[in-house]
Every structure is written in structure tokens, then in C-alpha cells.
Motif scaffolding. Structure first.
Motif, PDB file in Angstrom:
ATOM      1  N   ALA A  81      -2.228  -1.346   4.198  1.00 17.00           N
ATOM      2  CA  ALA A  81      -2.481  -2.083   5.439  1.00 17.00           C
ATOM      3  C   ALA A  81      -2.096  -1.174   6.596  1.00 17.00           C
ATOM      4  O   ALA A  81      -1.337  -0.214   6.424  1.00 17.00           O
ATOM      5  CB  ALA A  81      -1.668  -3.371   5.484  1.00 17.00           C
ATOM      6  N   THR A  82      -2.621  -1.447   7.776  1.00 18.54           N
ATOM      7  CA  THR A  82      -2.222  -0.641   8.931  1.00 18.54           C
ATOM      8  C   THR A  82      -0.784  -0.990   9.315  1.00 18.54           C
ATOM      9  O   THR A  82      -0.283  -2.085   9.008  1.00 18.54           O
ATOM     10  CB  THR A  82      -3.134  -0.893  10.134  1.00 18.54           C
ATOM     11  N   ALA A  83      -0.146  -0.065   9.992  1.00 13.51           N
ATOM     12  CA  ALA A  83       1.221  -0.324  10.459  1.00 13.51           C
ATOM     13  C   ALA A  83       1.249  -1.540  11.375  1.00 13.51           C
ATOM     14  O   ALA A  83       2.210  -2.323  11.354  1.00 13.51           O
ATOM     15  CB  ALA A  83       1.758   0.911  11.181  1.00 13.51           C
ATOM     16  N   GLU A  84       0.197  -1.723  12.172  1.00 12.33           N
ATOM     17  CA  GLU A  84       0.142  -2.888  13.061  1.00 12.33           C
ATOM     18  C   GLU A  84       0.143  -4.184  12.267  1.00 12.33           C
ATOM     19  O   GLU A  84       0.860  -5.135  12.610  1.00 12.33           O
ATOM     20  CB  GLU A  84      -1.103  -2.825  13.943  1.00 12.33           C
ATOM     21  N   GLU A  85      -0.627  -4.244  11.200  1.00 14.18           N
ATOM     22  CA  GLU A  85      -0.666  -5.456  10.380  1.00 14.18           C
ATOM     23  C   GLU A  85       0.690  -5.735   9.733  1.00 14.18           C
ATOM     24  O   GLU A  85       1.152  -6.882   9.700  1.00 14.18           O
ATOM     25  CB  GLU A  85      -1.746  -5.313   9.301  1.00 14.18           C
ATOM     26  N   VAL A  86       1.325  -4.690   9.220  1.00 16.82           N
ATOM     27  CA  VAL A  86       2.605  -4.867   8.524  1.00 16.82           C
ATOM     28  C   VAL A  86       3.712  -5.264   9.485  1.00 16.82           C
ATOM     29  O   VAL A  86       4.518  -6.164   9.200  1.00 16.82           O
ATOM     30  CB  VAL A  86       2.982  -3.568   7.773  1.00 16.82           C
ATOM     31  N   VAL A  87       3.743  -4.636  10.660  1.00 12.44           N
ATOM     32  CA  VAL A  87       4.849  -4.841  11.600  1.00 12.44           C
ATOM     33  C   VAL A  87       4.647  -6.070  12.474  1.00 12.44           C
ATOM     34  O   VAL A  87       5.599  -6.801  12.764  1.00 12.44           O
ATOM     35  CB  VAL A  87       5.025  -3.577  12.482  1.00 12.44           C
ATOM     36  N   CYS A  88       3.402  -6.333  12.886  1.00 14.35           N
ATOM     37  CA  CYS A  88       3.174  -7.363  13.898  1.00 14.35           C
ATOM     38  C   CYS A  88       2.837  -8.734  13.332  1.00 14.35           C
ATOM     39  O   CYS A  88       2.998  -9.737  14.023  1.00 14.35           O
ATOM     40  CB  CYS A  88       2.069  -6.917  14.851  1.00 14.35           C
ATOM     41  N   ARG A  89       2.339  -8.772  12.135  1.00 14.66           N
ATOM     42  CA  ARG A  89       2.216 -10.069  11.479  1.00 14.66           C
ATOM     43  C   ARG A  89       3.544 -10.386  10.809  1.00 14.66           C
ATOM     44  O   ARG A  89       4.422  -9.543  10.720  1.00 14.66           O
ATOM     45  CB  ARG A  89       1.053 -10.045  10.484  1.00 14.66           C
ATOM     46  N   ASP A  90       3.688 -11.609  10.341  1.00 17.75           N
ATOM     47  CA  ASP A  90       5.013 -11.996   9.874  1.00 17.75           C
ATOM     48  C   ASP A  90       5.252 -11.576   8.429  1.00 17.75           C
ATOM     49  O   ASP A  90       4.382 -11.014   7.757  1.00 17.75           O
ATOM     50  CB  ASP A  90       5.237 -13.503  10.065  1.00 17.75           C
ATOM     51  N   LEU A  91       6.461 -11.838   7.967  1.00 16.43           N
ATOM     52  CA  LEU A  91       6.865 -11.477   6.609  1.00 16.43           C
ATOM     53  C   LEU A  91       5.928 -12.071   5.579  1.00 16.43           C
ATOM     54  O   LEU A  91       5.564 -11.429   4.587  1.00 16.43           O
ATOM     55  CB  LEU A  91       8.301 -11.959   6.360  1.00 16.43           C
ATOM     56  N   SER A  92       5.505 -13.298   5.808  1.00 13.78           N
ATOM     57  CA  SER A  92       4.633 -13.987   4.854  1.00 13.78           C
ATOM     58  C   SER A  92       3.325 -13.235   4.646  1.00 13.78           C
ATOM     59  O   SER A  92       2.821 -13.140   3.527  1.00 13.78           O
ATOM     60  CB  SER A  92       4.340 -15.413   5.349  1.00 13.78           C
ATOM     61  N   TRP A  93       2.777 -12.662   5.725  1.00 14.22           N
ATOM     62  CA  TRP A  93       1.499 -11.952   5.600  1.00 14.22           C
ATOM     63  C   TRP A  93       1.643 -10.741   4.672  1.00 14.22           C
ATOM     64  O   TRP A  93       0.835 -10.538   3.760  1.00 14.22           O
ATOM     65  CB  TRP A  93       1.007 -11.493   6.975  1.00 14.22           C
ATOM     66  N   SER A  94       2.663  -9.933   4.899  1.00  8.66           N
ATOM     67  CA  SER A  94       2.867  -8.759   4.040  1.00  8.66           C
ATOM     68  C   SER A  94       3.135  -9.178   2.599  1.00  8.66           C
ATOM     69  O   SER A  94       2.640  -8.552   1.654  1.00  8.66           O
ATOM     70  CB  SER A  94       4.042  -7.923   4.565  1.00  8.66           C
ATOM     71  N   ALA A  95       3.924 -10.234   2.430  1.00 10.48           N
ATOM     72  CA  ALA A  95       4.223 -10.714   1.077  1.00 10.48           C
ATOM     73  C   ALA A  95       2.951 -11.173   0.369  1.00 10.48           C
ATOM     74  O   ALA A  95       2.783 -10.957  -0.842  1.00 10.48           O
ATOM     75  CB  ALA A  95       5.238 -11.852   1.142  1.00 10.48           C
ATOM     76  N   LYS A  96       2.057 -11.812   1.113  1.00 12.46           N
ATOM     77  CA  LYS A  96       0.802 -12.276   0.501  1.00 12.46           C
ATOM     78  C   LYS A  96      -0.068 -11.107   0.054  1.00 12.46           C
ATOM     79  O   LYS A  96      -0.734 -11.186  -0.992  1.00 12.46           O
ATOM     80  CB  LYS A  96       0.026 -13.143   1.491  1.00 12.46           C
ATOM     81  N   GLN A  97      -0.075 -10.022   0.822  1.00 12.48           N
ATOM     82  CA  GLN A  97      -0.875  -8.859   0.414  1.00 12.48           C
ATOM     83  C   GLN A  97      -0.336  -8.281  -0.893  1.00 12.48           C
ATOM     84  O   GLN A  97      -1.102  -7.916  -1.793  1.00 12.48           O
ATOM     85  CB  GLN A  97      -0.861  -7.785   1.511  1.00 12.48           C
ATOM     86  N   LEU A  98       0.988  -8.206  -1.007  1.00 17.58           N
ATOM     87  CA  LEU A  98       1.595  -7.715  -2.246  1.00 17.58           C
ATOM     88  C   LEU A  98       1.314  -8.674  -3.401  1.00 17.58           C
ATOM     89  O   LEU A  98       1.013  -8.245  -4.521  1.00 17.58           O
ATOM     90  CB  LEU A  98       3.108  -7.547  -2.057  1.00 17.58           C
ATOM     91  N   ASN A  99       1.392  -9.961  -3.130  1.00 18.78           N
ATOM     92  CA  ASN A  99       1.128 -10.969  -4.162  1.00 18.78           C
ATOM     93  C   ASN A  99      -0.299 -10.864  -4.684  1.00 18.78           C
ATOM     94  O   ASN A  99      -0.541 -10.948  -5.905  1.00 18.78           O
ATOM     95  CB  ASN A  99       1.392 -12.358  -3.590  1.00 18.78           C
ATOM     96  N   LYS A 100      -1.250 -10.650  -3.781  1.00 16.12           N
ATOM     97  CA  LYS A 100      -2.653 -10.495  -4.196  1.00 16.12           C
ATOM     98  C   LYS A 100      -2.815  -9.290  -5.112  1.00 16.12           C
ATOM     99  O   LYS A 100      -3.531  -9.356  -6.129  1.00 16.12           O
ATOM    100  CB  LYS A 100      -3.551 -10.333  -2.971  1.00 16.12           C
ATOM    101  N   SER A 101      -2.176  -8.184  -4.765  1.00 14.31           N
ATOM    102  CA  SER A 101      -2.277  -6.975  -5.584  1.00 14.31           C
ATOM    103  C   SER A 101      -1.689  -7.198  -6.970  1.00 14.31           C
ATOM    104  O   SER A 101      -2.254  -6.766  -7.978  1.00 14.31           O
ATOM    105  CB  SER A 101      -1.568  -5.807  -4.893  1.00 14.31           C
ATOM    106  N   VAL A 102      -0.532  -7.858  -7.026  1.00 20.05           N
ATOM    107  CA  VAL A 102       0.120  -8.112  -8.317  1.00 20.05           C
ATOM    108  C   VAL A 102      -0.737  -9.018  -9.182  1.00 20.05           C
ATOM    109  O   VAL A 102      -0.935  -8.755 -10.375  1.00 20.05           O
ATOM    110  CB  VAL A 102       1.518  -8.731  -8.095  1.00 20.05           C
ATOM    111  N   ARG A 103      -1.256 -10.101  -8.591  1.00 20.49           N
ATOM    112  CA  ARG A 103      -2.063 -11.044  -9.369  1.00 20.49           C
ATOM    113  C   ARG A 103      -3.364 -10.412  -9.851  1.00 20.49           C
ATOM    114  O   ARG A 103      -3.887 -10.773 -10.913  1.00 20.49           O
ATOM    115  CB  ARG A 103      -2.354 -12.289  -8.538  1.00 20.49           C
ATOM    116  N   ALA A 104      -3.891  -9.474  -9.081  1.00 23.58           N
ATOM    117  CA  ALA A 104      -5.163  -8.836  -9.447  1.00 23.58           C
ATOM    118  C   ALA A 104      -4.991  -7.786 -10.539  1.00 23.58           C
ATOM    119  O   ALA A 104      -5.985  -7.359 -11.144  1.00 23.58           O
ATOM    120  CB  ALA A 104      -5.792  -8.190  -8.209  1.00 23.58           C
ATOM    121  N   TYR A 105      -3.744  -7.394 -10.797  1.00 30.34           N
ATOM    122  CA  TYR A 105      -3.528  -6.323 -11.779  1.00 30.34           C
ATOM    123  C   TYR A 105      -3.444  -6.930 -13.173  1.00 30.34           C
ATOM    124  O   TYR A 105      -2.373  -7.116 -13.743  1.00 30.34           O
ATOM    125  CB  TYR A 105      -2.273  -5.509 -11.458  1.00 30.34           C
ATOM    126  N   ASP A 106      -4.618  -7.206 -13.748  1.00 28.84           N
ATOM    127  CA  ASP A 106      -4.711  -7.839 -15.059  1.00 28.84           C
ATOM    128  C   ASP A 106      -5.114  -6.813 -16.117  1.00 28.84           C
ATOM    129  O   ASP A 106      -5.086  -5.599 -15.877  1.00 28.84           O
ATOM    130  CB  ASP A 106      -5.708  -8.990 -15.019  1.00 28.84           C
TER     131      ASP A 106
END
Length: 435
Positions: free
Chosen positions: A309-334
Motif C-alpha cells: 500500500a502507499t505510505a499515505e494509505e498506511v499512515v493516513c487511514r486508520d489502524l483498521s484499514w491496514s489490518a484489513k489489508q493484512l487480513n485479506k492477504s492472509v485469508r487469500a493465501y490458501d
């Protein structure tokens, strides 16, 4: 992993009430018993005529080093803010390349007597084992030391999975070396996250995200401002309250901690907002494969995947947004993702390029689920768990279980000095961390 360092992990103990000669002989005997259960660790590497590197289980043995550091106390090792360089002397095989197991042991064990304790450090070839197999070995070693007649878990040496490839790795010309600067100036700290802190962090990560059009200034958003907005917004509801039941996705405690770390390190590095940042995780694929491998599968069963993600997305959106991106990656790794990774590697076999090559990468390793504090050799569980200098670079993180258990986590953070200084002043990160 042939161009990476040996894994180095160890445990600190209070001084056992045993004579020195009795202690050392007991550990040697227990180590021999353990190697009879894990015979590949007593072997060496060979390269076949076709170019395949394999383990020759020839019972050549491992190195056992008995050392003394009578001027070093347990408090000396644990009370300083930064992890002291003394630890580098408590492990064998300092920054040793995995490939060199062609000429030396696959494993070494060092027992160092401290002024008021004992440190047991293990170095093992990372091309042979991952963290899960290392701690399985360590646990068995401790079991035999406690007097067990047989281990509670036996390693599974099956080699009928897709992880065993027929592809031949062509090594680069010239001297083999790690893919990162192993001599760059770094600071290393352990930040503790209590059970209650992790619980609060997970709750925050599972809150509803703010509007997508939130804009940053060129300097980025203030962590204090973001936390104030989240704290004052009494209308925010949890994901579970705002989504149909079929769409509910819970962000885990570990994903929440990773998101917090990603955000804080990105801020600390003062990365331009338009630059892409990467959070890379090592994943144990034993349970992700079909058919599944058992938990006792011995070997290196990890792969690595990235969330970007861009630094702007990681820093300026909230903790939940970054956590959701990580969650999507983990769930997709089947299972299919595991297969694709193997197929892609087989098309172009090469050594794994570990490191932070763009200055904007965070690499998370180890796991708070590993049974590190189960290593009771007969005189109590460890006081602390630490690692050596192996495979450390700016942005390398390792998660250990906290000694108090219950979901607490100790996060080993390695950063460039300027970035570490900024992280120590990061309001959001230090709201949850201690140490």
C-alpha cells in the motif's frame, strides 16, 4: 534459503542447582538422545551430480560448546533498553551462511554459564528447518533433559508433498552471500505487549474504518489526531454490528499487532506519501496445503507473501484499514497460493532475496504461537527468549510469546537508528507497547 544465515534462537534461565559437570554432561546426553529422533540435524549437505542439494544423514554430529561469562548477569542481558551486543557471543555460528553446511555441521548448541544463570543458544541451518521445526527440536531436547523416556511428539519426515521439488537451484557465480547489508548500523529493541494491551489493540482494529476520502497533509497525519478522532467518535460500531453475518471477518490479534507496527514504522521512516510500502510475512504452510501437512512435519515449510500500500494509505487511514489489508492477504493465501508460489519458483529457481531493498519494507518472522517457554530443562521455564544477529536488517521484526502467556507478545524490532528513535516517540505505537 542457502544464501541466508543459520537461525539463532536461545533461552535464558535462572541458575540451576546442579554442579557444573553434572549440568553439562546431562545436556550432552539429552542432546544425543534428541539427535537420535532428529537424525538430519546430525548430518551434512551434499550436492548430487544433477545439482540437487540434499541432507546426508551420516551421523557426523553437531557442535557442542560450553562457555563461561561469569561477569555477565541475567540483569545485564535484560535490563538495557536496546538488546546488548553481548548476545552475539552467546550463540554459535555467528552470521554463518546455510550453504556452508557442505563443510560444517547443520546445527550447533552453546551452553553459556552466566554469573547467576545459564543461556542455551542454538544455531540451525534455515534451509533444513523453519521455526516450527526448530522449537519442536528444542522442546524435545528439554523433555529428555527433564528425564522423559520418549518424546511427546515425533517429527514427521515424509517427503511426498509438493514442497519437495525436482527443480535444480543454480547458484550465482562467485562467492555466495546474503542479499542484504549484514554490517549496516542497526538498533534492536524488545517491545512488550501485555494481554490487555493486545486485547485493546484487537478491538480497535475491528472497529469500522473512517471515510475512504480522508486526506493527509504532505507531512502525514498526526497519530495523536487519529487516536483522538477514534476515541471521540462514540458512534463507531464494530464490524460485526455493521455487516451481514455472512460478511463478518474478524481481524486477529496478530494481524492487529502487525498493522500497528506497519503504520508506526512507516511514520518513523518518514517515507514520502506516494511511495509504496510493503509488509512481508513468513507463513507456515503446513495447514494451508491440501492435503495438509501435520504440525510435526519436519523441514522448512514456510513461504513469504507481501501486502502493499502507499505510505499515505498506511499512515493516513486508520489502524483498521491496514489490518484489513493484512487480513485479506492472509485469508487469500490458501492451498492454490502455495502451489502457485512453488510453480513460480520452479520456473526460475533462485535463492530467496531476504532484506529491505527499497527502504520501505517490514519483514515479520517467527510466531507468538511457538512454544518457546515450554523449554523447561528441569530447573524451570526460561526467564526470556532471545535471538542472535542472524538475518537482521532494517525492518526485520520477530514476534515471540510473552513470558506471562495469555496472548501477550514480545516484539523484537530491528531498525536503522534514526527510525528507532522516531518509533520510540510514536504516540500510537507506545500507547500499546512497553519495554
Amino acid at each position: 534459503m542457502l544464501s541466508c544465515h543459520y537461525i539463532q534462537k536461545g533461552c535464558i534461565y535462572a541458575a540451576p542447582s546442579l554442579p557444573q559437570t553434572t549440568l553439562i554432561q546431562s545436556l550432552k546426553t539429552s542432546l544425543s538422545q534428541t539427535l537420535s529422533i532428529f537424525p538430519p540435524l546430525a548430518g551434512t549437505f551434499r550436492t548430487s551430480g544433477s545439482g540437487h542439494v540434499y541432507v546426508h544423514s551420516n551421523d557426523s554430529g553437531v557442535h557442542f560448546i560450553h562457555a563461561a561469562a561469569s561477569a555477565v548477569s541475567v540483569s545485564d542481558l535484560l535490563s538495557s533498553k536496546d538488546v546488548p551486543n553481548t548476545f552475539q557471543q552467546l550463540f554459535p555460528f555467528h552470521k554463518k551462511l546455510n550453504y556452508t553446511a557442505h563443510f560444517s555441521p547443520i546445527m550447533a548448541v552453546q551452553v553459556t554459564e552466566l554469573a547467576d544463570g545459564v543461556f542455551i543458544g542454538v544455531a540451525v541451518n534455515h534451509a533444513v528447518t523453519d521455526g516450527a521445526s526448530l522449537w519442536h527440536f528444542f522442546n524435545t531436547f528439554a523433555e529428555f533433559s527433564r528425564g522423559a523416556a520418549s518424546p511427546s511428539r515425533l517429527p514427521d519426515f515424509r517427503r511426498d508433498s509438493i514442497l519437495v521439488s525436482e527443480a535444480v537451484l543454480r547458484l550465482p557465480d562467485g562467492d555466495l552471500k546474503v542479499s542484504f547489508n549484514a554490517n549496516e548500523p542497526l538498533r534492536e529493541r524488545i517491545f512488550g505487549f501485555s494481554r490487555e494491551s493486545i486485547r485493546r489493540l484487537k478491538a480497535e482494529a475491528n472497529r469500522r474504518a473512517p471515510p475512504e476520502n480522508q486526506i493527509c497533509s504532505e507531512d502525514g497525519c498526526s497519530a495523536v489526531e487519529l487516536m483522538a478522532k477514534m476515541s471521540n467518535d462514540t458512534k463507531l460500531k464494530t464490524v460485526a454490528e455493521n455487516k451481514p453475518h455472512s460478511e463478518i471477518v474478524e481481524i486477529s490479534s496478530f494481524q492487529s499487532l502487525c498493522a500497528l507496527t506497519w503504520r508506526a514504522v512507516t511514520r518513523a521512516r518518514k517515507i514520502p506519501l506516494s511511495k509504496t510500502t510493503t509488509f512481508r510475512m513468513a507463513v507456515n504452510v503446513r495447514s494451508r496445503m491440501e492435503p495438509k501437512l501435520g504440525d510435526n512435519y519436519f523441514g522448512n515449510a514456510i513461504q513469504s507473501f507481501a501486502t502493499c500500500a502507499t505510505a499515505e494509505e498506511v499512515v493516513c487511514r486508520d489502524l483498521s484499514w491496514s489490518a484489513k489489508q493484512l487480513n485479506k492477504s492472509v485469508r487469500a493465501y490458501d492451498s492454490d497460493a502455495v502451489k502457485r508460489a512453488i510453480e513460480d519458483w520452479e520456473c526460475e529457481p533462485q535463492c530467496f532475496a531476504l532484506g529491505n531493498h527499497d527502504g520501505a519494507t517490514v519483514q515479520m518472522g517467527s510466531s507468538p504461537r511457538f512454544p518457546m517457554y515450554d523449554n523447561d530443562f528441569g530447573w524451570g521455564k526460561p526467564v526470556a527468549v532471545r535471538s542472535g544477529a542472524a538475518n537482521k536488517f532494517d525492518g526485520k521484526m520477530s514476534a515471540f510469546p510473552g513470558r506471562d502467556g495469555g496472548g501477550s507478545v514480545d516484539l523484537e524490532v530491528v531498525l536503522a537508528p534514526d527510525a528507532m528513535a522516531a518509533l520510540e516517540c510514536d504516540d500510537e505505537f507506545m500507547l500499546y507497547a512497553s519495554g
